[in-house]
Scaffold this active site. Structure first.
Site, short mmCIF file in Angstrom:
data_model
loop_
_atom_site.label_atom_id
_atom_site.label_comp_id
_atom_site.label_asym_id
_atom_site.label_seq_id
_atom_site.Cartn_x
_atom_site.Cartn_y
_atom_site.Cartn_z
N THR A 126 0.81 -1.21 0.00
CA THR A 126 0.00 0.00 0.00
C THR A 126 0.85 1.27 0.00
OG1 THR A 126 -1.72 -1.18 1.21
CG2 THR A 126 -1.85 1.22 1.22
N GLU A 127 0.37 2.28 -0.73
CA GLU A 127 1.01 3.59 -0.78
C GLU A 127 -0.03 4.67 -0.48
OE1 GLU A 127 3.04 4.09 -4.49
OE2 GLU A 127 4.29 2.29 -4.20
N PRO A 128 0.41 5.89 -0.20
CA PRO A 128 -0.56 6.95 0.10
C PRO A 128 -1.60 7.14 -1.01
CG PRO A 128 1.63 7.64 0.73
CD PRO A 128 1.80 6.34 0.04
N SER A 132 -6.42 -0.26 -2.70
CA SER A 132 -7.03 -1.36 -3.43
C SER A 132 -6.53 -1.43 -4.87
CB SER A 132 -8.56 -1.20 -3.42
OG SER A 132 -9.07 -1.32 -2.11
N ARG A 268 -23.52 -14.57 34.29
CA ARG A 268 -24.20 -13.33 34.70
C ARG A 268 -25.70 -13.58 34.92
NH1 ARG A 268 -23.24 -7.64 35.79
NH2 ARG A 268 -25.31 -6.73 35.74
N ILE A 337 -24.25 -8.52 24.37
CA ILE A 337 -24.58 -9.48 25.43
C ILE A 337 -23.97 -9.04 26.76
CG2 ILE A 337 -24.08 -11.84 26.22
CD1 ILE A 337 -24.51 -12.72 23.28
N GLY A 340 -23.55 -2.90 29.33
CA GLY A 340 -22.65 -1.80 29.65
C GLY A 340 -21.23 -2.24 29.91
N GLU A 363 -6.12 -7.19 3.74
CA GLU A 363 -6.00 -8.23 2.71
C GLU A 363 -7.08 -8.11 1.64
OE1 GLU A 363 -3.65 -10.78 2.07
OE2 GLU A 363 -2.60 -9.41 3.41
N THR A 365 -10.36 -5.23 0.74
CA THR A 365 -11.63 -4.85 1.37
C THR A 365 -12.76 -5.78 0.92
OG1 THR A 365 -12.22 -3.36 -0.44
CG2 THR A 365 -10.92 -2.43 1.38
#
Length: 379
Positions: A126-128, A132, A268, A337, A340, A363, A365
């Protein structure tokens, strides 16, 4: 069709789970908190034999089939996503292309170091301005006699801050199309290789990531993988293999989310009984289990087909697409599940939720996977 594991596979996975529970899992939270990879994890996995599973004995491996290596990868991710990503990038993204397309001299030179854990590998794609769309890369390698001079920038590179060997995707001609790209190994101490700052990430924080700058970086022409200008098709073939590994990473996270959700829901109490006894919670657990099992079958299909010598480009994309989305849904359900409590770092599901967000990006998208699958259907 036989879906059962051999006795050897079952015993191996049993011992691997025990090893991971004792040696890897206890350090996962600290790695996330400090954003630091624990190099001892790599050494321990190498000593256990994990890093050499799918490599020949001649280079320090055990020559296991890809199905076994895939099952092992799921368990490592289930224990610690950061360790799984870093070690996977080293042995799969960097090591496998050497095994597949390297010369015997390159295999002898690099593979024993990667398999033993003495070295850590990376793959710089990857580059700037090119994610993809890998054909849009700008990092260029100019041939000068017996050397290549590399200039350019890579970003979001897993293991970049600490890698000892970096397989780098570069342009080697000014032509457009597949013939203008090459793969070149850059050793970590190469002159002109500059590592950028470690990037701060949402999740998988124990796996280091940074930019890489190549400033007249000179490497020997002997470090060319395969033929010059033929790097693009080699890379595409390796990425299909790698995506099975990434699907395993996703599935391990999904299984860890179910582990935590089940543990919390059965201990719980709410309204006088365990959470798991409430239908709305038990149904969430059931959906998680059904999706996880489906993803596992897709992954094992791709791994088995690879063992038979088949091209698994489409099957790998299907497995990776589905497993990545299952991982995100499982992590989300696990947090829900927990209620909080799941929003706080005292509980592992908070980390799993952040880690799982990478699955639909890394790897390739989900959009890229759908594109590959669609092309296969329509061709």
């Amino acid at each position: 069709m036989d879906f059962s594991l051999t006795n050897e596979q079952q015993q191996f996975l049993k011992s691997l789970r025990a090893f991971l529970a004792n040696e890897i899992m206890p350090h996962a939270a600290a790695m996330d908190k400090t954003e630091t990879f624990r190099r001892d994890n790599l050494k321990a996995l190498a000593e256990f034999g994990y890093t050499g599973l799918h490599f020949p004995e001649a280079y320090g491996g055990t020559n296991a089939d890809f199905v076994t290596a895939t099952l092992a990868g799921i368990e490592v991710s289930r224990a610690c996503a950061s360790t799984s990503l870093t070690v996977g990038a080293s042995i799969a993204l960097c090591g496998y292309p050497i095994l597949k397309y390297g010369t015997e001299a390159q295999c002898q030179r690099f593979l024993p170091k990667l398999i033993s854990g003495a070295w850590l590998g990376a793959l710089a794609l990857t580059e700037p301005g090119a994610g993809s769309d890998l054909a849009a890369i700008q990092t260029h390698a100019e041939r000068r006699g017996d050397s290549f001079i590399i200039n350019g920038t890579k970003t979001y590179i897993t293991n970049a801050p600490i890698a000892d060997l970096i397989l780098t995707f570069v342009t080697t001609t000014n032509e457009t199309g597949k013939r203008g790209y090459s793969l070149i190994f850059v050793e970590g101490n190469a002159k002109g290789l500059v590592r950028g700052r470690k990037l701060e990430k949402m999740g998988v924080r124990g796996s280091p990531t940074s930019e890489l700058f190549f400033e007249d970086c000179e490497v020997s022409a002997e470090n060319l993988l395969g033929e010059e200008h033929q790097g693009f098709p080699l890379l595409m073939k390796c990425l299909a293999y790698d995506r099975v590994g990434m699907a395993s990473f996703c599935l391990g996270l999904a299984k860890a989310s179910l582990d935590e959700a089940l543990k919390y829901a059965t201990t719980r109490q709410a309204f006088g009984k365990a959470l798991a006894e409430h239908q709305e919670i038990s149904f969430k657990l059931a959906e998680m289990k059904a999706e996880i099992d489906t993803a596992e079958l897709l992954i094992l299909r791709a791994a088995w087909l690879h063992d038979q010598g088949n091209d698994v480009t489409t099957e790998a994309s299907i497995a990776k697409l589905y497993a990545s989305e299952v991982a995100k849904r499982a992590a989300d359900a696990a947090v829900q599940i927990h209620g909080g409590a799941g929003y706080f770092r005292d509980y592992r599901v908070e980390r799993l939720y952040r880690d799982a967000r990478l699955c639909e990006i890394g790897e390739g998208t989900s959009e890229i996977q759908r594109m590959i699958i669609a092309r296969s259907i329509l061709s």
